[in-house]
Design an enzyme around this catalytic site. Structure first.
Site, PDB file in Angstrom:
ATOM      1  N   CYS A 172      15.332   2.000 -22.601  1.00 43.14           N
ATOM      2  CA  CYS A 172      14.077   2.273 -23.288  1.00 43.14           C
ATOM      3  C   CYS A 172      13.499   1.007 -23.912  1.00 43.14           C
ATOM      4  CB  CYS A 172      14.279   3.343 -24.358  1.00 43.14           C
ATOM      5  SG  CYS A 172      12.772   3.711 -25.274  1.00 43.14           S
ATOM      6  N   CYS A 175      11.877   1.491 -27.330  1.00 37.15           N
ATOM      7  CA  CYS A 175      12.826   1.626 -28.440  1.00 37.15           C
ATOM      8  C   CYS A 175      13.464   0.284 -28.790  1.00 37.15           C
ATOM      9  CB  CYS A 175      13.971   2.572 -28.081  1.00 37.15           C
ATOM     10  SG  CYS A 175      13.519   4.025 -27.153  1.00 37.15           S
ATOM     11  N   ASP A 176      13.866  -0.465 -27.790  1.00 35.87           N
ATOM     12  CA  ASP A 176      14.782  -1.583 -28.024  1.00 35.87           C
ATOM     13  C   ASP A 176      14.200  -2.966 -27.756  1.00 35.87           C
ATOM     14  OD1 ASP A 176      16.720   0.264 -28.709  1.00 35.87           O
ATOM     15  OD2 ASP A 176      17.444   0.463 -26.653  1.00 35.87           O
TER      16      ASP A 176
END
Ligand code: NDP
Length: 355
Positions: A172, A175-176
């Site tokens: 992701c 997200c990261d």
């Protein structure tokens, strides 16, 4: 009953407080969930799934006195349980760990009377109401159901990938990506997700290598052209990732040329796997409409083709796939389910405003 072995930090549930109620079926004004002498559980609302969508539906439904049963799965909590820092979920200015966030969702749902059961469903029968769901030997019957079983990112299936997940391996970018500021990283895949993630990651990384096993791409031409023109993206066609390199964190990847078989190593500090998602819809395919990629089809926001069966989160949404959008979807599904139950005379009027 506290289950110390449950990393989710939740509780196992006891279904029925008073066996004398056991033969009753949920009725207006009566208990919302009852267990029969045979161990069958009847509830006004059964929610399947315990990611942000399922648990938000549970919070809303519980606050409307529906005492929802949540069949949470044997690995409850959804995809956030595989994420470390979550920095884009509103309300957490310092960020929050994915498992901690989901543990808070769960505690909030339980506080208002949701009953979570950490088992996987085996099969369902939505041919008539009450809808029937079997999970580890128990039959759950719901006058309404919310399906929020999510989607799972596909992984390459490498040992090192599992070992290094959360230590440089991610599925992701949204997200990261932030954690890879000024680092050299790679994205695996040749579809729109891979190209979109590669382009997104150029905001942080010094360089993004796009690794694809063929020399033609599923991604749309405009996405490929944009990547080709981007100074920070280097496309490597015809390579397969053989293993991730690194013990504590990713230090590189071993690559194999899919044409020649030649092996090489690429030094990188992050590996984003973007080879697609699989919606968790196997148990529902005989009953609900699925699109060509296997995602459930919704109509009018949260409704399925069966009245009384509602859909929320990534199990239908392959566009946004965010915790916050899934949570919003769960809220909508609970409100729609409550209004529907009320219209059927299964719940008493006036609960719908008690959110
Ligand atoms: P896709 O199925 O389109 O692409 C998956 C890619 O991963 C393919 O290139 C495939 O290779 C590769 N792949 C699959 N399995 C492996 C494996 N085991 N090892 C190595 N490579 C593998 O998935 P996406 O997630 O990219 O897209 C899903 C859908 O979502 C698509 O319809 C897409 O258009 C849409 N989407 C749209 C976006 C947008 O419009 N902005 C953004 C993101 C997605 P191969 O080609 O060789 O099979």
């Amino acid at each position: 009953m506290t289950d110390a072995s449950n990393p989710f930090g939740g509780f196992s549930i006891t279904m029925v407080d008073d066996p004398a109620d056991a033969t009753a079926v949920p009725a207006p004004g009566g208990p919302s969930t009852v267990e029969s002498a045979e161990g069958r559980v009847d509830s006004k609302l059964v929610i399947v799934g315990s990611g942000p969508a399922g648990l938000t539906a549970a919070i809303y439904a519980a606050r409307a006195n529906l005492e929802p049963i949540v069949i949470a799965g044997s690995a409850p909590g959804g995809q956030l349980m595989l994420t470390s820092d979550v920095e884009n979920y509103p309300g957490f200015p310092e960020g929050v760990q994915g498992p901690e966030l989901m543990s808070k969702f769960r505690a909030q749902a339980e506080r208002f009377g949701a009953r979570l059961i950490d088992v996987d469903i085996d099969r369902v029968d939505f041919s008539s109401r009450p809808f029937r769901i079997w999970a580890r030997g128990t039959e759950y019957r719901g006058q309404a159901v919310v399906v929020a079983t999510g989607a799972s990112a596909l992984w390459l299936g490498l040992d090192s990938e599992t070992k290094l997940r959360g230590r440089g391996v991610s599925a992701c970018a949204t997200c990261d990506g932030f954690f890879f500021k000024n680092r050299e990283i790679a994205v695996v895949g040749g579809g729109d997700t891979a190209f979109e993630e590669a382009t997104y990651l150029t905001r942080f990384a010094t360089k993004v290598h796009l690794l694809h096993r063929r020399d033609t791409f599923r991604a749309s031409k405009i996405m490929v052209d944009r990547a080709l023109a981007h100074p920070k993206i280097e496309i490597h066609p015809n390579v397969a990732v053989e293993e991730g390199v690194g013990a504590e964190k990713v230090r590189g990847v071993k690559l194999k040329d899919t044409q020649t078989g030649d092996l090489s190593t690429l030094d990188i500090e992050g590996l984003f796997v973007a080879i697609g998602y699989e919606p968790n819809t196997a148990a529902f395919r005989d009953w609900l409409a699925v699109d060509e990629k296997g995602y459930l089809v919704v109509r009018d926001e949260t409704h399925s083709k069966i009245d009384g069966v509602f859909i929320a989160g990534d199990v239908h949404d392959h566009r946004y796939r965010q915790a916050v959008t899934a949570a919003a979807d769960g809220c909508k599904a609970a409100i729609d389910a409550e209004r529907w139950l009320e219209a059927q005379g299964i719940t008493e009027a006036a609960t719908a405003t008690a959110w």
